[in-house]
Design a protein around this motif. Structure first.
Motif, PDB file in Angstrom:
ATOM      1  N   VAL A  62       0.852  -1.196   0.000  1.00 60.39           N
ATOM      2  CA  VAL A  62       0.000   0.000   0.000  1.00 60.39           C
ATOM      3  C   VAL A  62       0.883   1.240   0.000  1.00 60.39           C
ATOM      4  O   VAL A  62       1.801   1.335   0.814  1.00 60.39           O
ATOM      5  CB  VAL A  62      -0.895  -0.006   1.246  1.00 60.39           C
ATOM      6  N   PRO A  63       0.628   2.173  -0.897  1.00 59.08           N
ATOM      7  CA  PRO A  63       1.426   3.395  -0.868  1.00 59.08           C
ATOM      8  C   PRO A  63       1.130   4.223   0.373  1.00 59.08           C
ATOM      9  O   PRO A  63       0.014   4.225   0.883  1.00 59.08           O
ATOM     10  CB  PRO A  63       0.995   4.138  -2.133  1.00 59.08           C
ATOM     11  N   THR A  64       2.166   4.930   0.836  1.00 58.88           N
ATOM     12  CA  THR A  64       2.038   5.686   2.082  1.00 58.88           C
ATOM     13  C   THR A  64       0.956   6.755   2.003  1.00 58.88           C
ATOM     14  O   THR A  64       0.261   7.021   2.980  1.00 58.88           O
ATOM     15  CB  THR A  64       3.390   6.341   2.429  1.00 58.88           C
ATOM     16  N   SER A  65       0.781   7.350   0.812  1.00 56.77           N
ATOM     17  CA  SER A  65      -0.219   8.414   0.699  1.00 56.77           C
ATOM     18  C   SER A  65      -1.609   7.863   0.997  1.00 56.77           C
ATOM     19  O   SER A  65      -2.412   8.505   1.686  1.00 56.77           O
ATOM     20  CB  SER A  65      -0.186   9.029  -0.694  1.00 56.77           C
ATOM     21  N   ALA A  67      -2.257   5.234   2.899  1.00 58.75           N
ATOM     22  CA  ALA A  67      -2.284   4.949   4.332  1.00 58.75           C
ATOM     23  C   ALA A  67      -2.570   6.225   5.117  1.00 58.75           C
ATOM     24  O   ALA A  67      -3.378   6.241   6.051  1.00 58.75           O
ATOM     25  CB  ALA A  67      -0.958   4.345   4.765  1.00 58.75           C
ATOM     26  N   ILE A  68      -1.913   7.300   4.701  1.00 50.68           N
ATOM     27  CA  ILE A  68      -2.130   8.578   5.388  1.00 50.68           C
ATOM     28  C   ILE A  68      -3.593   8.980   5.288  1.00 50.68           C
ATOM     29  O   ILE A  68      -4.225   9.352   6.283  1.00 50.68           O
ATOM     30  CB  ILE A  68      -1.236   9.676   4.780  1.00 50.68           C
ATOM     31  N   ARG A  69      -4.130   8.874   4.057  1.00 53.10           N
ATOM     32  CA  ARG A  69      -5.529   9.282   3.875  1.00 53.10           C
ATOM     33  C   ARG A  69      -6.431   8.453   4.778  1.00 53.10           C
ATOM     34  O   ARG A  69      -7.294   8.974   5.487  1.00 53.10           O
ATOM     35  CB  ARG A  69      -5.937   9.113   2.411  1.00 53.10           C
TER      36      ARG A  69
ATOM     37  N   LEU B  68       5.040   5.489   8.746  1.00 52.52           N
ATOM     38  CA  LEU B  68       3.864   5.965   9.485  1.00 52.52           C
ATOM     39  C   LEU B  68       3.801   5.482  10.922  1.00 52.52           C
ATOM     40  O   LEU B  68       2.875   5.824  11.639  1.00 52.52           O
ATOM     41  CB  LEU B  68       2.598   5.525   8.762  1.00 52.52           C
ATOM     42  N   MET B 224       1.710  14.387  -2.029  1.00 55.39           N
ATOM     43  CA  MET B 224       1.381  12.964  -1.938  1.00 55.39           C
ATOM     44  C   MET B 224       2.232  12.162  -2.926  1.00 55.39           C
ATOM     45  O   MET B 224       2.729  11.073  -2.597  1.00 55.39           O
ATOM     46  CB  MET B 224      -0.109  12.750  -2.238  1.00 55.39           C
ATOM     47  N   ASP B 228       4.930   9.174  -2.030  1.00 56.07           N
ATOM     48  CA  ASP B 228       4.953   7.819  -2.575  1.00 56.07           C
ATOM     49  C   ASP B 228       6.273   7.492  -3.264  1.00 56.07           C
ATOM     50  O   ASP B 228       6.660   6.328  -3.359  1.00 56.07           O
ATOM     51  CB  ASP B 228       3.787   7.646  -3.563  1.00 56.07           C
ATOM     52  N   GLY B 233       7.860   5.545   0.973  1.00 60.13           N
ATOM     53  CA  GLY B 233       6.648   5.643   0.152  1.00 60.13           C
ATOM     54  C   GLY B 233       5.783   4.400   0.168  1.00 60.13           C
ATOM     55  O   GLY B 233       4.703   4.380  -0.393  1.00 60.13           O
ATOM     56  N   TRP B 235       4.015   1.139   2.476  1.00 66.29           N
ATOM     57  CA  TRP B 235       3.606   0.702   3.811  1.00 66.29           C
ATOM     58  C   TRP B 235       4.523  -0.410   4.267  1.00 66.29           C
ATOM     59  O   TRP B 235       4.543  -1.489   3.709  1.00 66.29           O
ATOM     60  CB  TRP B 235       2.163   0.212   3.750  1.00 66.29           C
TER      61      TRP B 235
END
Lengths: 112, 892
Positions: A62-65, A67-69, B68, B224, B228, B233, B235
């Motif tokens: 999963v891209p971090t963006s 996950a953030i959302r 994160l 964003m 990425d 970028g 998870w």
């Protein structure tokens, strides 16, 4: 709501088997308030299911963006839920009221 | 170019502003015009000391390293706040109703005011928090050094900066944190300054974030995309760490001494929680919103190898935004200082209350009663404690070298503090939790935390490498980071799992096996059912010894005059001017003695303790009071029983006396009657016998007549004496009854025949023979005697022209009822009640007998288990005889 008026009035004379509608609503509202952190914990645990970068799995990580959302939207929704609960319970802060309404479900209490 | 001087100037100006704000807030609070100081907003902002420099600088560094995962530190408190209704509300209510001063106080108070527990929690907190304070000092020093790197000055040294920062913070904390002694009084000054700092750090971080997103990256979507594309970028969060750290944040948010201080102790109004419940999560959300963008941009724009912990500061600096960097610096400075000040305050309260004061008091035990200077000692202890804690932080920083080892100390510290959680939650929600359980849990958790996390984590040779790799004494399954042979876990996850698991297990097991003291059980009930025991939200009230209160109470107990005299004499003794003496220990002792004369020693002690407030009412006091009252109640109930007995005895005596008097009267009357009845025939006998003796010239006819009269009178006398004898025998119960079965009709036949035999006037007797065939068990001769008496009476007294007697028999309720009703005029109503008395006659003229017949009849009937009564309201004279049927006697 109005349709219940007569029924309630006649029931009020007898020992209260059922709570009045308003009190009942309050209790369920408090149940909801108690469940809210559980819901939050569950939603925040969802990322545990996501395929990570280290997993040699089939799915793409999963891209971090995203996950953030996800996390921040859930976060904001929890806050809104609390705002809503706070608004609904704003009038309850009177003395004794809090006690009778929130904690008075007898089976839960340990007496003696 | 931000010169060093400018920065120092800004820094000093900011500190001066904080001083002024704190001072003004204290003044406002003192004058009572501080409504906005008690607003939910200030409360919410003060909670933000959760976000330390570790957050302000460290979160970005954390994100740059692990993506994160940093957000878990803020998700935990969010969950706690979201569940405020269930948990925090209870904690705050308990804290307020029990007037706790710290988390150690709360735990000790819950478990029977055990000071040993308080000491444990205090030590745990000091050990856990000192590295954390060192971390804050490090962050301030680091941020300073960033600026010094920009403008190198020769005289710079980390050590001196850290020293002065620590000293300055200590002074601030001492000045505003130890002003008033009663820890229940809020530290309005400090809280307001913290609220201001909370605003500064939020604005600073938001400003840097906005600059990064819109200034450097060019918008949200571009940011964003950049995220990425960055090294973080994707998870790649370790699931077990994610869950563990969220849990740690939950635990730390509740258990951290500084959080407890602002959340519970400084809480002005329970209702503020309602606002904080959504406002504080919002604050956390905003704080963590721009962390990832700053980290990503920092990773991009900053040269390889630069410290990501300082990106918040270095990114604006590298872009030439000195003002933004300055703001950011102030934000970091605010985060560090507010945390250090509150933590030092909270820890000093715990240290002075639970470590210093008990030691000092026990060393002063011989003079404790005369020392009036305890307040000074406590204040001094707090101030020294703050200084010592800051010194500990400083030395820890110096000794650890301020290297990378410090960076991980935040989570280690959290894990240590979390060991309080089982005792806290168990204490709030489980009445069975005991002191032994809490002690066992804390000890096990603390030891495991030390062994598995703190000592290995600190490095620096505190734990030799061979212990880490091979375990102590070569025992493999005791390796600190692989307990029981379970390897491959993240050290934090490993330590938290084992310490919390075994902590909770020990807590529950020891609680289940031990038995709590009365005080513990009382406190347990008060904590768990706090909503039943405490009133709704209300403010704290100070408790100072009040002579006036004592006076009012004494007046109630001793009486107004006595109390006034006592107080006046004491005031004169003290040399005071007024009527009220100072509440000196001596006077209190005297008063207590006086009061104990009225209400008992324990109650007096408890009452004075209540008013003076110096010593709380212990359960032992309460038990003693209960004992005394129980004794009193026992005594009074005994008195009641005795007085009841006396009253009964007196009543019995009175009745006996009345009876005796009556009997005496009856005897007199009886004797009078007897002598009268005897004298009448005796008189005629004497007169006629004298005539016979003295008159020789009487003819035979006269002689016979007179002799007949004498004979008749003698017969009458004999009959009278027979009757009297009969009655006396009956009344004394000496009669022997010849009980046998018989038919009622036969008895009646016999009675009618013998009663009417030889009678000159005719009496018609009407009977219904069918109803008379009743089997009775009785003395039939005696029964016949009664019937004869009744029939003879009817014959004698019935004044109708054609006298008639109706005899009817009924069976009423298992008894035979025989009614004798004549057609005469009956017995007048006024004498109906006396008709069965001895010597009663309805009219003297017609009297043939002695007036004993009915009396004898009644005695007979009573002996036979029946009765005879006069039946009023019939056509004529009517008597009712009731007698048991055959077979009924046995049942009776």
């Amino acid at each position: 709501m109005t349709g219940d008026g007569d029924g309630e009035r006649s029931e009020r004379k007898a020992p209260a088997v059922f709570l009045e509608r308003q009190t009942y609503r309050r209790r369920r509202l408090m149940d909801a308030a108690r469940l809210l952190p559980v819901l939050g914990a569950l939603l925040f645990a969802v990322p545990l299911l996501w395929p990570g970068a280290e997993d040699a799995g089939t799915a793409a990580p999963v891209p971090t963006s995203r996950a953030i959302r996800y996390i921040f939207v859930v976060w904001a929704l929890l806050i809104l839920g609390n705002v809503w609960f706070g608004l609904l319970t704003r009038g309850w802060s009177g003395q004794g009221q809090g006690r009778n309404d929130d904690e008075a479900e007898p089976p839960q209490r340990e007496r003696g | 170019m931000a010169t060093l001087n400018l920065m120092v100037l800004v820094c000093l100006a900011y500190v001066a502003l904080l001083f002024i704000v704190a001072f003004a807030a204290d003044r406002l609070a003192a004058t009572g015009r501080s409504t906005w100081l008690r607003s939910p907003l200030v409360y919410t902002l003060s909670l933000s000391i959760y976000c330390t420099a570790w957050t302000f600088y460290g979160a970005v560094g954390y994100a740059a390293r692990s993506g994160l995962e940093y957000v878990t530190i803020y998700l935990g408190p969010t969950l706690v706040m979201v569940g405020w209704w269930w948990g925090l509300r209870k904690l705050v209510r308990v804290g307020r109703s029990q007037r706790v001063t710290s988390i150690a106080d709360l735990i000790s108070s819950r478990y029977g005011k055990s000071n040993l527990l308080a000491i444990c929690v205090t030590v745990l907190a000091v050990v856990g928090i000192t590295p954390y304070i060192a971390l804050q000092l490090q962050s301030i020093t680091l941020s300073f050094s960033i600026f010094f790197e920009e403008a190198p000055v020769g005289a710079y040294s980390d050590a001196s900066v850290v020293f002065w920062v620590a000293a300055g913070l200590a002074v601030f904390a001492i000045l505003f944190g130890t002003r008033n002694l009663d820890a229940n009084e809020r530290h309005h000054g400090v809280v307001t300054a913290i609220a201001l700092e909370a605003v500064v750090k939020l604005i600073a971080l938001l400003a840097v974030g906005i600059f990064v997103v819109w200034g450097l990256s060019g918008g949200v979507s571009e940011t964003m995309a950049r995220i990425d594309a960055s090294p973080i970028g994707e998870w790649k969060v370790n699931g077990s760490r994610w869950a563990t750290i969220t849990f740690l944040a939950v635990a730390a948010f509740v258990c951290l001494p500084r959080m407890f201080q602002v959340m519970v102790v400084e809480n002005d109004d329970e209702r503020h929680l309602r606002t904080a419940a959504w406002a504080f999560p919002t604050y956390l959300l905003l704080i963590s919103l721009f962390v990832v963008p700053i980290a990503v941009v920092g990773l991009e724009v900053m040269p390889e190898g630069s410290n990501p912990d300082m990106f918040v500061l270095t990114v604006p600096l590298s872009q030439g935004r000195e003002t933004l960097a300055m703001l950011s610096f102030l934000g970091g400075f605010s985060s560090a200082t507010s945390m250090v000040i509150v933590a030092a305050m909270a820890l000093s309260t715990m240290v002075s209350n639970h470590l210093v004061m008990p030691i000092w008091l026990s060393s002063q035990s011989d003079r404790a009663s005369v020392s009036g200077d305890v307040r000074h000692v406590i204040l001094l202890a707090r101030r020294v404690s703050i200084a010592v804690i800051m010194a500990l932080g400083y030395f820890y920083f110096r000794l650890s070298g301020g290297g990378a080892a410090l960076a991980s100390i935040g989570l280690i510290s959290f894990a240590g503090i979390a060991q309080i959680l089982p005792a806290l939650v168990g204490g709030l929600f489980w009445r069975g939790a005991t002191r032994s359980g809490a002690l066992a849990g804390l000890t096990v958790g603390f030891a495991l935390w030390l062994y598995t996390l703190l000592l290995p984590g600190l490095g620096g040779g505190l734990m030799p490498d061979w212990v880490l790799s091979d375990g102590p004494f070569g025992i493999g399954w005791l390796r600190p980071q692989a307990l029981f042979g379970i390897q491959g876990l993240d050290p934090i996850v490993h330590a938290v799992m084992w310490s919390m698991l075994l902590n909770t297990a020990a807590f529950c097991a020891a609680s289940l096996l031990s038995f709590p003291s009365p005080l513990e059980r009382l406190q347990g009930a008060q904590f768990v059912n706090v909503f039943d025991h405490s009133a709704g939200p209300r403010g704290w009230t100070g408790s100072v010894a009040q002579s006036e209160d004592l006076m009012i109470m004494s007046q109630r107990i001793l009486g107004a005059r006595e109390a006034q005299d006592l107080f006046q004499s004491e005031a004169a003794l003290q040399g005071g001017r007024g009527h009220l003496p100072e509440p000196t220990p001596l006077f209190l002792e005297r008063l207590e003695r006086e009061l104990s004369g009225s209400v008992g020693a324990a109650a007096a002690h408890a009452m004075i303790g209540q008013i003076v407030g110096g010593s709380s009412v212990s359960v032992e006091d309460l038990l003693a009071v209960a004992d005394e009252s129980a004794q009193l109640m026992e005594y009074s109930s005994q008195l009641e029983v005795k007085s009841g007995e006396l009253a009964r005895t007196a009543k019995q005596l009175r009745e006996a006396n009345e009876k005796l008097t009556q009997i005496s009267l009856q005897k007199d009357a009886f004797l009078g009657q007897i002598s009268h009845e005897l004298r009448t025939p005796m008189t005629s006998i004497r007169a006629f016998s004298e005539i016979l003796r003295d008159n020789d010239g009487l003819n035979t006819q006269d002689k016979v007549r007179y002799a007949t009269i004498i004979h008749d009178e003698a017969l009458r006398l004999t009959r009278l004496l027979d009757d009297l004898l009969d009655l006396s025998v009956l009344e004394n119960g000496q009669v022997s009854l010849n009980m046998r079965d018989g038919i009622l009709a036969e008895v009646l036949d016999r009675a009618v025949a013998s009663a009417l035999a030889g009678a000159e006037a005719s009496l018609a007797v009407r009977r219904r023979r069918i109803s008379e065939t009743v089997q009775v068990r009785s003395d039939l001769d005696r029964l016949a005697q009664v019937f004869i008496n009744l029939i003879a009476n009817a014959q004698k007294y019935c004044d109708a022209p054609n006298p008639e007697l109706t005899i009817s028999v009924h069976d009423v309720g298992g008894q035979a009822v025989v009614d004798f009703i004549d057609n005469g005029s009956g017995i007048p109503a006024e004498v109906q009640s006396t008709v069965f008395e001895k010597f009663f006659r309805v009219n003297a003229e017609k009297a043939g007998g002695a007036g004993l017949g009915l009396a004898i009849s009644r005695e007979i009937m009573l002996r036979l288990g029946g009765d005879i009564v006069y039946l009023p309201g019939q056509s004529g004279g009517a008597f009712r005889v009731t007698l048991p049927l055959a077979g009924q006697m046995a049942a009776q």
